[in-house]
Design an enzyme around this catalytic site. Sequence first.
Site, mmCIF file in Angstrom:
data_model
loop_
_atom_site.group_PDB
_atom_site.id
_atom_site.type_symbol
_atom_site.label_atom_id
_atom_site.label_comp_id
_atom_site.label_asym_id
_atom_site.label_seq_id
_atom_site.Cartn_x
_atom_site.Cartn_y
_atom_site.Cartn_z
ATOM 1 N N ASN A 64 -3.749 -14.434 2.734
ATOM 2 C CA ASN A 64 -3.556 -14.317 1.340
ATOM 3 C C ASN A 64 -2.142 -15.051 1.263
ATOM 4 O O ASN A 64 -1.304 -14.468 1.279
ATOM 5 C CB ASN A 64 -3.724 -12.930 0.632
ATOM 6 N N TRP A 65 -2.169 -16.425 0.763
ATOM 7 C CA TRP A 65 -1.028 -17.203 0.664
ATOM 8 C C TRP A 65 -0.082 -16.931 -0.671
ATOM 9 O O TRP A 65 0.919 -17.350 -0.944
ATOM 10 C CB TRP A 65 -1.321 -18.788 0.882
ATOM 11 N N LYS A 66 -1.003 -16.147 -1.541
ATOM 12 C CA LYS A 66 0.019 -15.811 -2.788
ATOM 13 C C LYS A 66 0.206 -17.028 -3.482
ATOM 14 O O LYS A 66 -0.404 -18.209 -3.262
ATOM 15 C CB LYS A 66 0.733 -14.506 -2.651
ATOM 16 N N HIS A 101 -7.114 -8.035 -6.568
ATOM 17 C CA HIS A 101 -5.925 -7.815 -5.950
ATOM 18 C C HIS A 101 -4.827 -6.959 -6.880
ATOM 19 O O HIS A 101 -4.814 -7.036 -7.968
ATOM 20 C CB HIS A 101 -5.185 -8.989 -5.656
ATOM 21 N N GLU A 146 -1.658 -7.075 -7.342
ATOM 22 C CA GLU A 146 -0.930 -7.825 -8.146
ATOM 23 C C GLU A 146 -1.526 -8.350 -9.307
ATOM 24 O O GLU A 146 -0.808 -8.552 -10.436
ATOM 25 C CB GLU A 146 -0.284 -8.882 -7.407
ATOM 26 N N GLU A 188 -6.257 -1.718 0.009
ATOM 27 C CA GLU A 188 -4.715 -2.061 0.137
ATOM 28 C C GLU A 188 -3.982 -1.125 -0.625
ATOM 29 O O GLU A 188 -4.090 -1.165 -1.720
ATOM 30 C CB GLU A 188 -4.545 -3.283 -0.301
ATOM 31 N N GLY A 246 3.912 -5.872 0.993
ATOM 32 C CA GLY A 246 4.713 -6.588 0.992
ATOM 33 C C GLY A 246 6.192 -5.750 1.204
ATOM 34 O O GLY A 246 7.268 -6.112 0.890
ATOM 35 N N SER A 270 1.180 -4.922 4.501
ATOM 36 C CA SER A 270 2.364 -5.200 5.611
ATOM 37 C C SER A 270 1.843 -5.377 7.225
ATOM 38 O O SER A 270 2.477 -4.840 8.155
ATOM 39 C CB SER A 270 3.316 -4.220 5.661
ATOM 40 N N GLY A 280 -0.972 -10.960 3.757
ATOM 41 C CA GLY A 280 -0.101 -11.701 2.970
ATOM 42 C C GLY A 280 1.127 -12.265 3.763
ATOM 43 O O GLY A 280 0.907 -13.520 4.400
ATOM 44 N N GLY A 281 2.309 -11.964 3.652
ATOM 45 C CA GLY A 281 3.395 -12.540 4.401
ATOM 46 C C GLY A 281 3.052 -13.058 5.809
ATOM 47 O O GLY A 281 3.650 -14.220 6.000
#
Length: 254
Positions: free
Chosen positions: A9-11, A93, A95, A165, A171, A212, A233-234
């Site tokens: 997930n590149w956000k 998600h 967010e 999640e 994150g 994470s 993600g990251g």
Amino acid sequence: MRQPLIVGNWKMHKTAAEGQALARAIREGLHATTVEVVVCPPFTALPAVHAVLHGSPIQVGAQNMHWEDAGAFTGEISPVMLKEWCRYVIIGHSERRQYFHEDDETVRRKVAAALRHGLTPILCVGETLAQREAGQTGAVVATQTRRALEGLTPEQVAGLVIAYEPVWAIGTGRAATGADAEEVIQRRVRGTLAEAFGAEVARRVRVLYGGSVTPENIGEFVCRPGIDGALVGGASLKAESFLGIIHETARAKA
Ligand code: PGA
């Protein structure tokens, strides 16, 4: 039976040009693997990334969508538009829920719309820190799972991907433990699926952990029988760490 799955997930990262470079590096670094790989760039990079990955085993997904096919919804993107570039779409998600006020009802509409258009939803569920501390993790995850899938047939649900999640793990560098994630996934995600749609559906749905995830800790999750992979993600923003997660998953599931 369930194919392992790693989703990046590149956000809100990567221009079209940057996305192409990252996709190319992932494609070139990926050796034949039993793991299915999906990358989810921002909307503006979808066509460019699709062009790089076309003909490769790596699939493309979107990070969100509207539930209507078309209409006066300024700024929104419909499943009909996504279908040109994507096979998958992340829905609900945390967010989106937290910053854009998506609730279980909008998530439900989006899941149904994605399925109607042949997109595979990656439905996200998970508790906040306050909910965890109040002992509500199980109830929150079960409710989010049940409400997102209301009205679907067992056959539709069997093809879904669900990502557990915990919001406090996203994150933050503070991942859940593998044992905790496995417990929530088996009891609350698969348990809810079994109640609502039957044991066979609960066995067939692929369930991921997210929050994470790194090449160093992925083994702790994918060594569990109930966890089929990860939503990353990251660590999906660099080819090296994303490929490391894929290879560790292949090794653990071999
Ligand atoms: P993270 O994000 O890996 O950076 O914690 C996961 C996600 O939000 O899907």
